[in-house]
Design an enzyme around this catalytic site. Structure first.
Site, PDB file in Angstrom:
ATOM      1  N   HIS A  58       8.370  10.996  -7.380  1.00  0.00           N
ATOM      2  CA  HIS A  58       7.245  10.300  -6.733  1.00  0.00           C
ATOM      3  C   HIS A  58       7.737   9.344  -5.662  1.00  0.00           C
ATOM      4  CE1 HIS A  58       3.066   8.990  -6.566  1.00  0.00           C
ATOM      5  NE2 HIS A  58       3.471   7.727  -6.563  1.00  0.00           N
ATOM      6  N   HIS A  60       6.536   7.488  -1.748  1.00  0.00           N
ATOM      7  CA  HIS A  60       5.778   7.290  -0.513  1.00  0.00           C
ATOM      8  C   HIS A  60       6.828   6.796   0.477  1.00  0.00           C
ATOM      9  CE1 HIS A  60       2.257   7.477  -3.092  1.00  0.00           C
ATOM     10  NE2 HIS A  60       2.712   6.470  -3.797  1.00  0.00           N
ATOM     11  N   GLN A  63       6.801   3.662   2.868  1.00  0.00           N
ATOM     12  CA  GLN A  63       6.836   2.299   2.329  1.00  0.00           C
ATOM     13  C   GLN A  63       8.248   1.711   2.327  1.00  0.00           C
ATOM     14  OE1 GLN A  63       4.571   2.342  -1.394  1.00  0.00           O
ATOM     15  NE2 GLN A  63       2.765   3.158  -0.349  1.00  0.00           N
ATOM     16  N   ARG A  84      -1.337  -4.169  -1.862  1.00  0.00           N
ATOM     17  CA  ARG A  84      -1.926  -3.007  -1.209  1.00  0.00           C
ATOM     18  C   ARG A  84      -2.491  -3.378   0.167  1.00  0.00           C
ATOM     19  NH1 ARG A  84      -6.686   1.058  -3.297  1.00  0.00           N
ATOM     20  NH2 ARG A  84      -7.994  -0.670  -2.621  1.00  0.00           N
ATOM     21  N   HIS A 209      -5.429  11.749  -5.034  1.00  0.00           N
ATOM     22  CA  HIS A 209      -4.715  10.464  -5.038  1.00  0.00           C
ATOM     23  C   HIS A 209      -4.821   9.719  -6.357  1.00  0.00           C
ATOM     24  CE1 HIS A 209      -4.111   6.132  -4.366  1.00  0.00           C
ATOM     25  NE2 HIS A 209      -3.176   6.523  -3.519  1.00  0.00           N
ATOM     26  N   ARG A 212      -9.852   6.996  -8.533  1.00  0.00           N
ATOM     27  CA  ARG A 212     -10.634   6.140  -7.630  1.00  0.00           C
ATOM     28  C   ARG A 212     -10.999   6.887  -6.351  1.00  0.00           C
ATOM     29  NH1 ARG A 212      -6.571   2.739  -6.147  1.00  0.00           N
ATOM     30  NH2 ARG A 212      -5.074   3.328  -7.743  1.00  0.00           N
ATOM     31  N   HIS A 234      -2.129   9.704  -9.380  1.00  0.00           N
ATOM     32  CA  HIS A 234      -1.870   8.342  -9.885  1.00  0.00           C
ATOM     33  C   HIS A 234      -2.896   8.058 -10.974  1.00  0.00           C
ATOM     34  CE1 HIS A 234      -0.544   7.215  -5.567  1.00  0.00           C
ATOM     35  NE2 HIS A 234       0.517   6.983  -6.312  1.00  0.00           N
ATOM     36  N   GLU A 237      -2.597   2.789 -13.753  1.00  0.00           N
ATOM     37  CA  GLU A 237      -1.439   1.972 -13.396  1.00  0.00           C
ATOM     38  C   GLU A 237      -1.737   0.490 -13.598  1.00  0.00           C
ATOM     39  OE1 GLU A 237      -0.378   2.432  -9.298  1.00  0.00           O
ATOM     40  OE2 GLU A 237       1.464   1.270  -9.476  1.00  0.00           O
ATOM     41  N   HIS A 271       2.580   7.137 -13.348  1.00  0.00           N
ATOM     42  CA  HIS A 271       2.460   5.832 -14.025  1.00  0.00           C
ATOM     43  C   HIS A 271       1.925   5.997 -15.454  1.00  0.00           C
ATOM     44  CE1 HIS A 271       3.439   4.220 -10.169  1.00  0.00           C
ATOM     45  NE2 HIS A 271       2.292   4.583  -9.634  1.00  0.00           N
ATOM     46  N   ASP A 322       8.787   5.861  -5.859  1.00  0.00           N
ATOM     47  CA  ASP A 322       7.463   5.374  -5.481  1.00  0.00           C
ATOM     48  C   ASP A 322       7.444   4.538  -4.196  1.00  0.00           C
ATOM     49  OD1 ASP A 322       4.831   4.567  -5.453  1.00  0.00           O
ATOM     50  OD2 ASP A 322       4.777   3.778  -7.477  1.00  0.00           O
TER      51      ASP A 322
HETATM   52  C1  NGQ Z   1      -0.129   4.272  -3.039  1.00  0.00           C
HETATM   53  N1  NGQ Z   1       0.945   3.017  -4.771  1.00  0.00           N
HETATM   54  O1  NGQ Z   1      -0.887   5.212  -2.867  1.00  0.00           O
HETATM   55  O2  NGQ Z   1       0.811   4.031  -2.261  1.00  0.00           O
HETATM   56  C2  NGQ Z   1      -0.328   3.399  -4.240  1.00  0.00           C
HETATM   57  C3  NGQ Z   1      -1.132   2.197  -3.894  1.00  0.00           C
HETATM   58  C4  NGQ Z   1      -3.486   2.764  -4.502  1.00  0.00           C
HETATM   59  C5  NGQ Z   1       1.044   2.777  -6.073  1.00  0.00           C
HETATM   60  N2  NGQ Z   1       0.025   2.991  -6.828  1.00  0.00           N
HETATM   61  C6  NGQ Z   1      -2.501   2.487  -3.414  1.00  0.00           C
HETATM   62  N3  NGQ Z   1       2.168   2.332  -6.587  1.00  0.00           N
HETATM   63  O3  NGQ Z   1      -3.116   3.122  -5.616  1.00  0.00           O
HETATM   64  O4  NGQ Z   1      -4.670   2.636  -4.213  1.00  0.00           O
HETATM   65 ZN    ZN Z   2       2.372   6.211  -5.791  1.00  0.00          ZN
END
Ligand code: NGQ
Ligand code: ZN
Length: 455
Positions: A58, A60, A63, A84, A209, A212, A234, A237, A271, A322
């Site tokens: 995992h 991104h 980042q 975020r 994603h 949500r 995800h 978390e 997570h 991540d």
């Molecule tokens: C992400 N990262 O998509 O980069 C997420 C944050 C979210 C992590 N969850 C954004 N660690 O989950 O809305």
């Molecule tokens: Zn992530």
């Protein structure tokens, strides 16, 4: 003409145990012979210890460019959600070439730490104003270019993102670069699959994603699109996410997912931090992989995964870097175990049984679960497999006088990354003496891109 490489090592972590005095023949990047108890032959490249390269399930990658930039206290209580906001601000600065530059450095660092495949959970799809690029796969191609430049194997996971919260809420401004409808997502996937055919060993999956960001209907359409490919999400978390899900549906996230999707071994639940005992059991017995990201979960204040009961029920896990705030495979594994030790006040929690080494269990666990999650089901040192290997520097004092599993314990709990010596990807030595062969060039390009992005 066949390109042949012969390695000889004193100790090798093979799928069924430790091989001694092993001679490995690699032809055109793939392992064609593994013979333990062999003498080295003239011309063999000799090493002390070889391990299979690990999957990083995992990432991104973008980042990596903001690592350390979100560690200043804000006016209220800082949280995952305030982080975020900082991350969304950084998102607004990244063009396709910047993405290649940042991801290439991240992938170089992954290789240097012993990761040989990355699962890129990719949601930065559109231009800065939220408009799709002329080629909707432009940003995916930027990721593939980074994988190619670094040599890492890629499991690309284009992300479907449509909503800002449970119940199909409209997305907000900060999310405009992520958003698709199902039809344009299917087109993106087509473009990505076509391009991936030119990247050796690449695999394409799908990533809704989070609960949500997708509705139940979208989730089921996405599972159909995935077919037998990996599907990552995800989940659970943050405590607030669990509370919002309960309020919206009456069910907790993992519970809800199992009620609405056929979660099986193609799935990776990233997570899965906040689960009841019942949710832990259902995940463990489903065959799906828990995608654990200990460094990021610590950095974001997520919580601690219930690893002990999950493993006792036969659960599978892998590790991911991540947010890439730090990229270090040994540190992910160490922190995974240490989180358990701190919360349970016990030791050797993740070891496979009495007399078994924790480090070896962690390496094997992350190899098997990570490989499965990334669609690379037979990851390991075996005939027919790409030669994705890590050698250790046994001149490091923390590895002196160690044998077999003690070497991995010494690596994870004592030496850390400095004891990683060479890394081969598909038979090519991309890391030598702990440094990636293209580090200087890729770091320089990153530096220029970063300076421009931060103006
Ligand atoms: C992400 N990262 O998509 O980069 C997420 C944050 C979210 C992590 N969850 C954004 N660690 O989950 O809305
Ligand atoms: Zn992530």
């Amino acid at each position: 003409m066949t390109d042949t490489l012969c390695l000889h090592a004193r100790e090798v972590l093979l799928p069924d145990g430790w091989g001694k005095q092993v001679r490995i023949v690699i032809e055109d990047g793939s392992i064609t012979s593994i013979v333990p108890q062999s003498l080295p032959q003239p011309g063999d490249e000799r090493h002390a210890v070889l391990l299979p390269g690990l999957p990083n399930l995992h990432s991104h990658a973008f980042q990596r460019g903001m690592a350390g930039f979100a560690e200043t206290r804000g006016p209220g209580a800082d949280s995952f959600w305030t982080w975020r906001e900082a991350m969304y601000r950084f998102v607004g600065r990244i063009g396709p070439d910047d993405l290649t530059a940042v991801a290439a450095l991240a992938y170089v660092e992954m290789l240097e730490s012993g990761f040989t495949r990355v699962g890129e959970f990719h949601y930065l799809h559109h231009d800065r104003d939220g408009q799709p690029f002329g080629d909707p796969a432009e940003m995916s191609l930027a990721i593939m270019a980074a994988a190619e430049a670094s040599g890492i194997a890629l499991t690309h996971l284009p992300v479907f993102y449509a909503h800002a919260g449970f119940g199909g809420l409209a997305p907000h401004e900060g999310q405009r670069r992520f958003i698709h409808g199902l039809d344009d997502f299917a087109r993106l996937l087509e473009g990505v699959r076509a391009a991936a055919a030119y990247l050796p060993d690449s695999i394409v999956g799908i990533a809704p994603h989070s609960l949500r960001a997708v509705t139940a209907d979208e989730l089921s359409a996405l599972s159909d699109l995935a077919g037998e490919a990996p599907i990552h999400i995800h989940i659970a978390e943050q405590v607030r996410e669990v509370e919002d899900c309960l309020q919206w549906s009456g069910a907790r996230p993992v519970e809800w997912l199992f009620e609405h999707a056929a979660v099986d071994r193609n799935w990776c639940l990233v997570h899965a931090t906040h689960m009841t005992e019942a949710e832990t059991m259902i995940l463990a017995t489903s065959g799906a992989v828990a995608g654990l990201c200990p460094i990021t979960e610590a950095n974001l204040g997520d919580g601690i995964f219930p690893a002990s009961s999950f493993l006792a029920a036969g659960g599978r896990y892998g590790i991911g870097s991540d947010s890439n705030v730090r990229i270090d495979a040994t540190e992910e594994l160490r922190l995974l175990e240490y989180g358990q030790r701190l919360s349970l006040r016990q030791r050797n929690v993740l070891a496979a049984g009495v007399g078994a080494s924790t480090g070896e269990a962690l390496w094997r666990g992350a190899l098997k679960g990570g490989g499965q999650a990334l669609g690379d089901h037979e990851a390991g040192i075996a005939i027919g497999r790409p030669a994705d290997l890590v050698s250790l520097d046994t001149e490091h004092p923390s590895l002196w006088e160690r044998r077999n599993a003690q070497l991995i314990d010494g690596l994870i709990f004592a030496a850390g990354q400095p004891a990683v010596d060479c890394v081969w990807r598909r038979g090519r030595k991309v890391v030598s003496g702990g440094r990636h062969i293209a580090r200087d060039r890729i770091a320089q390009i990153y530096r220029t891109a970063l300076a421009k992005m931060l103006i």
